[in-house]
Structures are given as C-alpha cells and as structure tokens.
Motif scaffolding. Structure first.
Motif, mmCIF file in Angstrom:
data_model
loop_
_atom_site.group_PDB
_atom_site.id
_atom_site.type_symbol
_atom_site.label_atom_id
_atom_site.label_comp_id
_atom_site.label_asym_id
_atom_site.label_seq_id
_atom_site.Cartn_x
_atom_site.Cartn_y
_atom_site.Cartn_z
ATOM 1 N N VAL A 179 64.917 33.338 50.464
ATOM 2 C CA VAL A 179 63.719 32.531 50.704
ATOM 3 C C VAL A 179 63.323 32.660 52.173
ATOM 4 O O VAL A 179 64.091 32.299 53.064
ATOM 5 N N ARG A 180 62.164 33.161 52.394
ATOM 6 C CA ARG A 180 61.681 33.449 53.744
ATOM 7 C C ARG A 180 61.646 32.180 54.604
ATOM 8 O O ARG A 180 61.072 31.156 54.219
ATOM 9 N N GLY A 181 62.296 32.234 55.775
ATOM 10 C CA GLY A 181 62.240 31.141 56.737
ATOM 11 C C GLY A 181 63.073 29.924 56.390
ATOM 12 O O GLY A 181 63.044 28.931 57.124
ATOM 13 N N ALA A 182 63.826 29.970 55.300
ATOM 14 C CA ALA A 182 64.572 28.780 54.874
ATOM 15 C C ALA A 182 65.641 28.377 55.880
ATOM 16 O O ALA A 182 65.994 27.201 55.978
ATOM 17 N N ALA A 183 66.178 29.335 56.634
ATOM 18 C CA ALA A 183 67.250 29.028 57.595
ATOM 19 C C ALA A 183 66.733 28.728 58.991
ATOM 20 O O ALA A 183 67.529 28.449 59.897
ATOM 21 N N ASP A 184 65.426 28.776 59.176
ATOM 22 C CA ASP A 184 64.881 28.517 60.507
ATOM 23 C C ASP A 184 65.247 27.112 60.973
ATOM 24 O O ASP A 184 65.128 26.131 60.223
ATOM 25 N N LEU A 237 59.323 34.995 49.239
ATOM 26 C CA LEU A 237 60.561 35.775 49.241
ATOM 27 C C LEU A 237 60.661 36.735 50.419
ATOM 28 O O LEU A 237 59.658 37.226 50.937
ATOM 29 N N MET A 238 61.896 37.011 50.811
ATOM 30 C CA MET A 238 62.195 37.934 51.894
ATOM 31 C C MET A 238 61.876 39.371 51.475
ATOM 32 O O MET A 238 61.799 39.692 50.287
ATOM 33 N N PRO A 239 61.708 40.273 52.477
ATOM 34 C CA PRO A 239 61.446 41.682 52.158
ATOM 35 C C PRO A 239 62.496 42.268 51.229
ATOM 36 O O PRO A 239 63.678 41.953 51.347
ATOM 37 N N SER A 240 62.071 43.097 50.317
ATOM 38 C CA SER A 240 62.881 43.868 49.373
ATOM 39 C C SER A 240 63.383 43.049 48.188
ATOM 40 O O SER A 240 63.975 43.625 47.269
ATOM 41 N N THR A 241 63.169 41.728 48.158
ATOM 42 C CA THR A 241 63.709 40.923 47.066
ATOM 43 C C THR A 241 63.106 41.334 45.724
ATOM 44 O O THR A 241 63.825 41.540 44.741
ATOM 45 N N VAL A 242 61.789 41.455 45.679
ATOM 46 C CA VAL A 242 61.139 41.884 44.436
ATOM 47 C C VAL A 242 61.529 43.320 44.116
ATOM 48 O O VAL A 242 61.861 43.651 42.975
ATOM 49 N N GLU A 243 61.515 44.180 45.129
ATOM 50 C CA GLU A 243 61.853 45.591 44.920
ATOM 51 C C GLU A 243 63.249 45.747 44.325
ATOM 52 O O GLU A 243 63.472 46.587 43.447
ATOM 53 N N MET A 244 64.202 44.943 44.789
ATOM 54 C CA MET A 244 65.570 45.055 44.296
ATOM 55 C C MET A 244 65.699 44.619 42.837
ATOM 56 O O MET A 244 66.697 44.909 42.185
ATOM 57 N N GLY A 245 64.698 43.938 42.325
ATOM 58 C CA GLY A 245 64.725 43.546 40.923
ATOM 59 C C GLY A 245 64.025 44.515 40.011
ATOM 60 O O GLY A 245 64.023 44.335 38.786
ATOM 61 N N GLN A 246 63.409 45.546 40.584
ATOM 62 C CA GLN A 246 62.667 46.520 39.794
ATOM 63 C C GLN A 246 63.485 47.795 39.600
ATOM 64 O O GLN A 246 64.272 48.177 40.458
#
Length: 470
Positions: A386-391, A155-164
């Motif tokens: 999703v980290r790097g999915a658009a690369d 996951l991208m930065p802050s994704t988990v944090e935004m769910g807490q």
C-alpha cells in the motif's frame, strides 16, 4: 434468503448419503473447474458500505502461511472484516501445497490462500487449470479509506504486474513490498572500518578485510539456493541492463550466455574460490544461515526484507541491520549502483472454486486499507504493497534501511519474473547450478551451460505454459 446449495455441496451430500461414489483425487485432477464454478455463496446487494456485494452472513475461510510474517496481522484484518460481515474460519500452516492442493483438486478450497513458503503451490499451474479468481474486480473497487480512489491506485509499483501472467487478468495480490539485496550489519562494517562496497573490487577488499579478522564475507542457505538469485539477478541486470533479465524471463535462446551473465557468475565464483564464503553454507537452511549472519560469522547474506522479522529472535541488539543494492561490477555497468530488485511479494489469491469468493475479495480490500497495512508493518517489520502506508512510522533499522534503499533506486527497479513464471526452473535448476558453482563443483562456464540447458528444456516443454513480457 439466497440459496447456498451448488454442484459441490450436492456432490458432497449425495456421497454422504451413499447415492454416488466419490472418485479418487487423481481422477478429479483432470476435471477441476474454474471461473467460480464452485461458488456456494451468492453475491448480495451492493452499497457504498458494501461495494462488492458480500453476503453479510456468510462464513469466510482464510489460510495463512505461517512463515517469517506469522499470522497475527491476518487475524487483526479478520477482526475488522467481522465487524461488518460473517465469521472467519482461520488456519495457518507451513505446508501450503501439501494441505491445500488436494482441496484445490477436489473443488473445495478455502476462500483466501496466502500461498507462501517453500511448499507454495505453483500459481502458474493453477492459473492454467482455471483454479484462480481474477482480482480485477477488487482492484477497480473503491478503496477502503477513500471511495474516490480505486484500490488499484493505492498500490506500490509492480504490485499489479506481479499478479499478471501475460494477460490482463490479475490472479494474485502480493501483499508485502520486498526489497531484495545484500543484507548486512552496519556494526560489523564499522568494526572492520570499511564502507559498503559499490564495485566488485571493493567487495573483494571488504571480504579480504573480514577474512583477516576470522570472519566470512558471505553466507547463504544452500538448502534453498535460489536465495542467491535475490542478488544475482539484479547484479546481472545492473551490469547488462533490464533487457538481459527480460530475455531470461522470456526463455530466449542463449539468454544465459550474455556477457553480463558471464561477468556476474565469474564474480560470484571468485567469492567461493578465494574462501570468502562461510564454511558449511551449502548445507544450511535459511534460518541456519541467518543465525550465522546474526552471530557476526559472515558480513553479507542474500535475502529479502522479511529477514528482519524472521531472524528477530537471534539478532543482537547492537546489530543495526541494513540492506544495500547488489554491489556493481565497475564503471561500465549499464545501470547505476542504486538499481535493485524491489517488488511486491507474499502472495494471496482467491480460488475460483471458493465458497465465498466475494468475501475473499472484501477481505483483501480490508487488508489493503491503511489501518491493516500500517499494522502489518508494525507487526512484521516489512513494508506493505500500500503506497505511503509506512510514512511517518518509527521503523526498525532494517526496514528503515529497506525503505531508504528503495527510494534511492527511483525508477531503476528490477522485477524478475522467472521465479513465479517458472518456479521449478528458478528454484531447482538455476538455483541448483548456482549452488553447485558456489560449492566448487562447477566453474562459471559449466554453471551457465547448465542454466541454459534447463531454460531450453523448459522452453521446449509443451506441457509448461509460457509467458512473455509485454
């Protein structure tokens, strides 16, 4: 065979048979159960192909917010889910709270809810009432594409944090990765022969150049004034540092009276006082303000990276959409120009009383797979979480700009929590004060006082659950 009869289905069948009376929705509100108490599908056998133990025959119900992203990306993910599991009942609506809050109260919610839009349910209130399923089980499961990597680590930065919400539990998954900032047309700036403004003096000069050509510097959706927060909050943070925003999030006394807040409010007030805001903006919806912007009637609009897809129908072919970080104040800013608000958005959650919560978790695992994440970007012109999915993808101009702007920010990212910790305070009170200032009804000092009074009222209201940065 596993039993699918639970407390709720027993109540439903008994009521249908006339064996008991069903209380009104209001009476049920105080006894809504949580923690999965409403499950009617038991966990199945786990395996490498089914790590969460989804019942392969059980139906899944998914409700999607039918907003700027539409619902095709979800339908495509549902098709992948159905290759291994039971049928999916799909619905879409713009009236999330209106249609689903009664079902949440009655203990009969869908299995997955895309809780988006102006009519979104207050997730903090749902958490307080025990109506949301903890997603840590999903995050610790093997990812769809590489079983040696957990979902959490994709996951991208802050994704988990935004769910807490101040705890270790993760209550929601924000699927889109949103870059907030000053959206503009490169073509419009080129026609004015100006550069994107990095300081407020440059912003005034650019707006003055636009005014001479009969064009407004800014527009915004006054009907939804919290849109201004998409640039105002990171502007405050850029001037004074991230600690100022955290103090605001924490409802600390006098947080709104910080010098950085005053400087930001005075700068924005200057836009209105000098006549740089498009006439009629206070009464516009988000779509109306975007249409004016797309028509080259205004240079800048505060928005998020969903705007490219949402306004696609009315965007001229030569528009060359882009986003920049909020313009800074001057060389005294605490953080560099590149600092901006970028975080996961477009929230999904699994209700605690869902009939098939494990299927809901698995559906989210599918959505977090590379195939679904790339499809989401192709479908709606937005990055996913999703980290790097658009690369390596050929991205449209606005999304390519958002990706580059995010990458340029590096570690200088803001993640304001006021909008989701205290929805009413952010949307109505703070948004309303800023709107009144931009409409000329309040001066900056009066607007700040109004914001501080509203924050203090929230802080002292024992009925509102409080959260803190940790």
């Amino acid at each position: 065979m596993t039993s699918k009869l639970n407390r709720r289905s027993l109540l439903t069948r008994s009521a249908a048979a006339g064996l008991l009376s069903v209380p009104a929705v209001g009476a049920l509100a105080g006894c809504a159960s949580g923690g999965g108490g409403g499950e009617s599908v038991e966990r199945g056998e786990t395996s490498d192909d089914n790590p969460l133990g989804v019942d392969p025959e059980a139906e899944l119900e998914v409700v999607i917010f039918d907003g700027g992203f539409g619902d095709q990306y979800a339908l495509d993910a549902e098709a992948i889910y159905q290759e291994s599991y039971g049928p999916v009942r799909h619905d879409k609506t713009t009236e999330i709270q209106t249609r689903l809050q009664p079902r949440m109260v009655q203990g009969d919610p869908p299995d997955v809810i895309n809780n988006g839009g102006a009519d979104a349910m207050d997730i903090a209130a749902l958490i307080r009432n025990g109506q949301v399923y903890d997603l840590n089980e999903l995050l610790d499961a093997p990812s769809l594409d590489d079983p040696s990597v957990t979902v959490r680590d994709t996951l991208m930065p802050s994704t988990v944090e935004m769910g807490q919400f101040g705890t270790e539990e993760v209550w929601r998954l924000n699927y889109a990765f949103t870059v907030y900032g000053q959206w503009y047309s490169r073509t419009a700036l080129e026609r004015l022969e100006v550069e994107y403004p990095r300081t407020w003096d440059e912003m005034i000069a650019v707006c003055e150049a636009a005014k001479r050509q009969g064009m407004a510097g800014w527009t915004y959706p006054g009907v939804y004034p919290y849109y201004f927060n998409f640039t105002l909050y990171p502007f405050i943070g850029k001037i004074g540092g991230v600690e100022v925003l955290q103090a605001i999030d924490n409802l600390e006394p006098n947080a709104w009276r910080h010098d950085a807040v005053r400087a930001a409010f005075e700068a924005y007030h200057e836009l209105a006082a000098r006549g740089y805001v498009l006439q009629g903006s206070p009464g516009m919806t988000h779509e109306e303000s975007q249409d004016e912007w797309n028509s080259y009637h205004a240079l800048f609009i505060p928005n998020g990276s969903w705007v490219e897809n949402e306004s696609r129908r009315n965007t001229p072919a030569d528009f060359d959409m882009a986003v920049g970080p909020p313009t800074g104040l001057d060389s005294s800013d605490a953080l560099p120009f590149e600092a901006l608000w970028a975080s996961s958005g477009e929230p999904f959650f699994v209700p605690a009383d869902a009939r098939n919560p494990i299927g809901g978790l698995e559906f989210l695992r599918v959505m977090l797979g590379r195939e679904s994440a790339r499809n989401f970007t192709e479908q709606v012109s937005s990055l996913s979480c999703v980290r790097g999915a658009a690369d390596g993808m050929d991205l449209p101009p606005g999304l390519a700009s958002a990706k580059a702007t995010f990458e340029a920010a590096g570690e200088h990212l803001f993640v304001p929590r006021l909008p989701d910790w205290y929805k009413q305070l952010n949307n109505e009170e703070i948004g309303g004060a800023v709107a009144a200032m931009m409409a000329g009804d309040l001066d900056p000092a009066e607007a700040i006082d109004r914001c501080q009074r509203a924050a203090d009222a929230t802080a002292s209201d024992d009925s509102i659950q409080k959260f803190q940065h940790v």
